[in-house]
Design an enzyme around this catalytic site. Structure first.
Site, PDB file in Angstrom:
ATOM      1  N   SER A 148      48.869-115.217 -53.714  1.00 19.02           N
ATOM      2  CA  SER A 148      47.624-115.986 -53.670  1.00 19.02           C
ATOM      3  C   SER A 148      47.180-116.202 -52.227  1.00 19.02           C
ATOM      4  O   SER A 148      46.951-115.240 -51.497  1.00 19.02           O
ATOM      5  CB  SER A 148      47.812-117.305 -54.427  1.00 19.02           C
ATOM      6  OG  SER A 148      46.574-117.909 -54.707  1.00 19.02           O
ATOM      7  N   ASP A 286      44.980-112.988 -65.046  1.00 18.60           N
ATOM      8  CA  ASP A 286      44.754-113.938 -63.954  1.00 18.60           C
ATOM      9  C   ASP A 286      43.374-114.568 -64.074  1.00 18.60           C
ATOM     10  O   ASP A 286      42.352-113.870 -64.053  1.00 18.60           O
ATOM     11  CB  ASP A 286      44.884-113.212 -62.614  1.00 18.60           C
ATOM     12  CG  ASP A 286      45.007-114.159 -61.430  1.00 18.60           C
ATOM     13  OD1 ASP A 286      44.536-115.300 -61.527  1.00 18.60           O
ATOM     14  OD2 ASP A 286      45.580-113.740 -60.408  1.00 18.60           O
ATOM     15  N   HIS A 314      48.110-115.902 -63.117  1.00 16.03           N
ATOM     16  CA  HIS A 314      48.139-115.952 -61.655  1.00 16.03           C
ATOM     17  C   HIS A 314      49.530-116.277 -61.116  1.00 16.03           C
ATOM     18  O   HIS A 314      49.908-115.801 -60.049  1.00 16.03           O
ATOM     19  CB  HIS A 314      47.127-116.998 -61.171  1.00 16.03           C
ATOM     20  CG  HIS A 314      46.939-117.032 -59.692  1.00 16.03           C
ATOM     21  ND1 HIS A 314      46.372-115.985 -58.997  1.00 16.03           N
ATOM     22  CD2 HIS A 314      47.245-117.987 -58.765  1.00 16.03           C
ATOM     23  CE1 HIS A 314      46.326-116.286 -57.699  1.00 16.03           C
ATOM     24  NE2 HIS A 314      46.861-117.486 -57.543  1.00 16.03           N
TER      25      HIS A 314
END
Length: 357
Positions: A148, A286, A314
């Site tokens: 991320s 995601d 995610h």
């Protein structure tokens, strides 16, 4: 004799009751403290030790296991509002002889909290480079992993400091121009359209699911980040909130930096400069950063190895820790010519990972 035995039994019983009582009390009244204790226990069980490194007045907090050997060290960068402990599920499935370093990103957990100049992506890259030098990790090439926000940082680091790396793995990275909007990005666009940055700043705590302040908001965040959200007892949710809420002001400041014009597309801008062997791992479901970003990286860097995981969101490190550890090990292992075809080398149960060609 009987009295002595009775007293011994009472004393032994009292000793046994005290830990149970402490556990129950902590669970009911201080669940956040109990969660920190749980992470401490898990780190010890996995052989990870918390350490500190200083560069001038700046302090880095990290956990590590093993020592530098013939195989590259793994340096892992966590995502927004997480900590080094988010990698514990993955560390469980990595070989004990692999040198592993998990660092708290700038401002998070035990690493120094300074100001906005350190929270942009380039600012974080500079601090991570400072950390690498402070522990001598740059003496031999290491493998960098980021997820991320940490994936954005890892990709830009690879572009700026290629000599440091033997390779890089990006897990659902931020910082791209995504062909399709995720649920989260759609929300951000709606907030931007509703007013100027001042409006976004004023309503951030209430409107951004990544900065929860109530149990329901935390439930919503877990549903956003995980394809199959964990079913947590209310006291555990309360403990998570107790540990997060004091940091919400920092999270807000950080968030405004990484979605600002100087950082939002940092990875996209630096893709042409990445020369290290590159692996990309992404959950197909995601909802935070759309999986279409994987194709963007593949188009810019055709040699990149892209793995897409079915039924995964995610939070790949939380939802598929064993799979992620295996993909890392496979990528790090010496490859014979022709072994780059991941699909042909799948093991039973690996059908959820597909290579993008």
């Amino acid at each position: 004799m009987e009295l002595s035995a009775a007293k011994t039994a009472m004393l032994t019983g009292g000793i046994l009751v005290l830990p149970v009582l402490a556990f129950v009390t902590s669970f009911l009244f201080w669940p956040g403290v109990l969660l920190k204790g749980y992470n401490w226990f898990w780190r010890r069980r996995l052989g990870l030790q918390v350490r500190f490194s200083h560069s001038g007045s700046y302090r880095f907090c990290y956990s590590s296991r093993g020592s530098v050997g013939t195989e590259p060290t793994l340096l892992l960068l966590h995502g927004f509002s997480a900590s080094k402990d988010m990698w514990l599920p993955v560390a469980k499935f990595l070989p004990r002889n692999r040198h592993l370093v998990c660092v708290d990103m700038p401002g998070h957990e035990g690493t120094s909290r300074t100001g906005a100049e350190d929270y942009s992506i380039l600012g974080q890259v500079a601090r991570i480079h400072q950390f690498v030098r402070s522990i001598g990790l740059d003496r031999t090439p290491f493998h960098l992993v980021g997820t991320s926000m940490g994936g954005n940082v890892a990709g830009v680091y690879a572009a700026c400091h290629p000599a440091d790396l033997s390779g890089v793995t990006l897990v659902c990275p931020a910082g791209l121009v995504y062909p399709a909007d995720s649920r989260f990005i759609t929300l951000l666009r709606e907030l931007e359209q509703s007013g100027a940055d001042q409006n976004l700043d004023q309503n951030l705590d209430q409107n951004i699911p990544l900065i929860p302040s109530t149990p329901q908001a935390l439930d919503d965040m877990l549903a956003l980040c995980c394809h199959t959200p964990p079913k947590l007892p209310r006291q555990v949710l309360r403990g998570l909130l107790d540990n997060r809420i004091p940091n919400n002001g920092f999270y807000k400041e950080l968030f405004l930096q990484i979605v600002g014009p100087d950082s939002r597309n940092s990875l996209q801008d630096h893709l042409p400069l990445i020369s290290s062997p590159l692996q990309v791992v992404w959950g197909r479901e995601d909802q935070v950063l759309d999986v279409s970003g994987a194709a963007v990286i593949k188009a810019a860097l055709p040699q990149a190895r892209v793995e897409l995981l079915d039924d995964c969101g995610h939070s790949v490190a939380l939802e598929r820790p064993r799979k992620l550890a295996k993909l890392l090990q496979d990528f790090l292992s010496p490859q014979e010519p022709g072994d780059r075809n991941f699909l042909s080398s799948q093991e039973p149960g690996d059908a959820d990972a597909k290579k993008v060609s």
